[in-house]
Scaffold this active site. Structure first.
Site, short mmCIF file in Angstrom:
data_model
loop_
_atom_site.label_atom_id
_atom_site.label_comp_id
_atom_site.label_asym_id
_atom_site.label_seq_id
_atom_site.Cartn_x
_atom_site.Cartn_y
_atom_site.Cartn_z
N GLY A 9 0.84 -1.21 0.00
CA GLY A 9 0.00 0.00 0.00
C GLY A 9 0.87 1.25 0.00
N TYR A 46 -15.20 -0.47 8.96
CA TYR A 46 -13.77 -0.23 9.10
C TYR A 46 -13.30 -0.44 10.54
CZ TYR A 46 -9.47 2.65 9.11
OH TYR A 46 -8.20 3.12 9.26
N ILE A 102 -1.44 -2.09 -5.28
CA ILE A 102 -2.26 -2.76 -6.28
C ILE A 102 -2.22 -2.03 -7.62
CG2 ILE A 102 -4.46 -1.64 -5.65
CD1 ILE A 102 -5.29 -4.92 -5.86
N ARG A 103 -1.90 -0.73 -7.55
CA ARG A 103 -1.71 0.03 -8.79
C ARG A 103 -0.56 1.01 -8.64
NH1 ARG A 103 -6.31 1.78 -6.35
NH2 ARG A 103 -7.51 0.17 -7.37
N ASP A 160 -1.25 -7.42 -4.98
CA ASP A 160 -2.55 -7.47 -4.33
C ASP A 160 -2.34 -8.10 -2.95
OD1 ASP A 160 -5.00 -8.19 -3.34
OD2 ASP A 160 -5.70 -9.22 -5.15
N GLN A 170 -1.82 7.42 1.24
CA GLN A 170 -1.45 8.64 1.97
C GLN A 170 -0.28 8.39 2.93
OE1 GLN A 170 -4.13 10.01 4.99
NE2 GLN A 170 -3.40 12.12 4.92
N LYS A 195 -10.71 -3.13 12.15
CA LYS A 195 -9.50 -2.74 12.90
C LYS A 195 -9.50 -3.36 14.30
CE LYS A 195 -7.18 -0.34 9.89
NZ LYS A 195 -5.91 -0.88 9.38
N1 SER Z 1 -8.64 8.48 9.03
C1 SER Z 1 -9.37 7.26 9.02
C2 SER Z 1 -10.71 7.44 8.45
O1 SER Z 1 -11.22 8.54 8.51
C3 SER Z 1 -9.51 6.74 10.43
O2 SER Z 1 -8.51 5.84 10.68
O3 SER Z 1 -11.27 6.50 7.99
#
Ligand code: SER
Length: 313
Positions: free
Chosen positions: A9, A143, A36-37, A53, A13, A147
């Site tokens: 990755g 998400y 992946i790209r 990948d 960012q 995590k």
């Molecule tokens: N910055 C992330 C988000 O907003 C949180 O880990 O998804």
């Protein structure tokens, strides 16, 4: 022994800046970027790059063997806002990529692993300010669930199989080199771009939504610090709370106005407001301070100054 590092990755960012930082320290040839790209030209031209990948175990194993990798940074993930739109894809990417690197650790094919967690592990029943290291979590986003589960698996692999995996719970990250994608805290980057290009910004969160944030230089420093701390100092093998500053959209707008007086912010909250509302407003990171001497350097004013200076045309 020589150190060979793989960043998964690397075009994202965090991955972009982590790649530069690790290449500065360990030499370009020893730090393999993968994604992946393809990413931006600067990154692609700065050293070895592989298309990968992260959910493909065989491909990952092949690259690890080919480059004799001993350290892996797994930065590939689907962030909070996008994950709400594609729950199963997010779960598959976020979890399977983690299992792949943890299993490589278990099989002693890599020695050390970094995997980022997030403030998204917390939920509506979590104490909102100065959120402790250990507390009620109950994440309410796809998400966040991925995590939190990931944290449990990291700790499990460490205790059960001796895998040296290290992790921090990043707050929202602010940077100027690469845009974030698909997160709820992304507004705190977009706002600087729009302030410079249009002198106005329509924020997708409410004026008074306070969230924990951090400038990228601090985040990279924390990452390298935990990775190179003595193993016994890294007591927590799920993930460490990490903090630098907290602010609301109106406060970041005020700090921008000090440099661009006619900047205007307006508010049009969307589905991301509910995600932000479920997260803490500030974080207690005393365990990281104590265990591996974490200390942040960037507050909001300093962040604004550096962002505007570097993005300004
Ligand atoms: N910055 C992330 C988000 O907003 C949180 O880990 O998804």
């Amino acid at each position: 022994m020589k150190k060979y590092i793989l960043i998964i990755g690397a075009c994202g960012q965090i991955g972009t800046e982590l790649t530069y930082a690790l290449r500065d320290t360990y030499g370009s040839e020893n730090v393999i970027a993968s994604d992946i790209r393809e990413g931006n030209e600067d990154l692609m031209g700065s050293g070895p790059f592989e298309i990968l990948d992260a959910t493909d175990y065989d491909a990952l194993e092949e690259i690890i063997a080919y480059y004799q990798i001993n350290e892996v940074y797994l930065m590939a993930a689907m962030l909070s806002a996008t994950a709400e739109k594609f729950p199963m894809r997010a779960w598959n990417l976020n979890m399977n990529s983690l299992f792949n690197v943890l299993n490589l650790g278990k099989e002693k094919k890599v020695e050390k692993i970094f995997w980022p967690s997030s403030i998204a592990v917390f939920g509506l029943n979590t104490p909102k300010s100065d959120t402790p290291q250990s507390t009620i979590m109950e994440p309410s986003t796809v998400y966040g669930i991925s995590k939190q589960s990931g944290e449990r698996w990291c700790e499990y692999y460490h205790h059960k199989f001796g895998v040296d995996v290290r992790s921090v719970r990043y707050p929202g990250l602010i940077s100027w080199k690469t845009m974030p994608g698909g997160g709820t805290t992304d507004y705190a980057v977009e706002i600087y771009h729009k302030a410079l290009s249009e002198k106005k910004y329509s924020c997708f969160l409410k004026a008074d939504t306070s969230l924990p944030m951090m400038f990228m230089d601090d985040a990279i420093r924390a990452t390298l610090q935990i990775m190179y701390a003595d193993a016994e100092k890294v007591r927590i093998r799920s993930s460490y709370n990490l903090a630098a500053m907290s602010f609301t959209p109106i406060e970041i707008a005020e700090s921008i106005k000090k440099h661009i007086p006619d900047f205007e912010i307006s508010f049009m909250p969307d589905f991301r407001q509910a995600i932000a509302d479920s997260w803490p407003s500030s974080i207690d990171d005393s365990s990281a301070q104590k265990d591996w001497k974490w200390e942040s350097e960037f507050d909001l004013e300093k962040t604004t100054e550096v962002m505007l200076k570097n993005l300004g045309v």
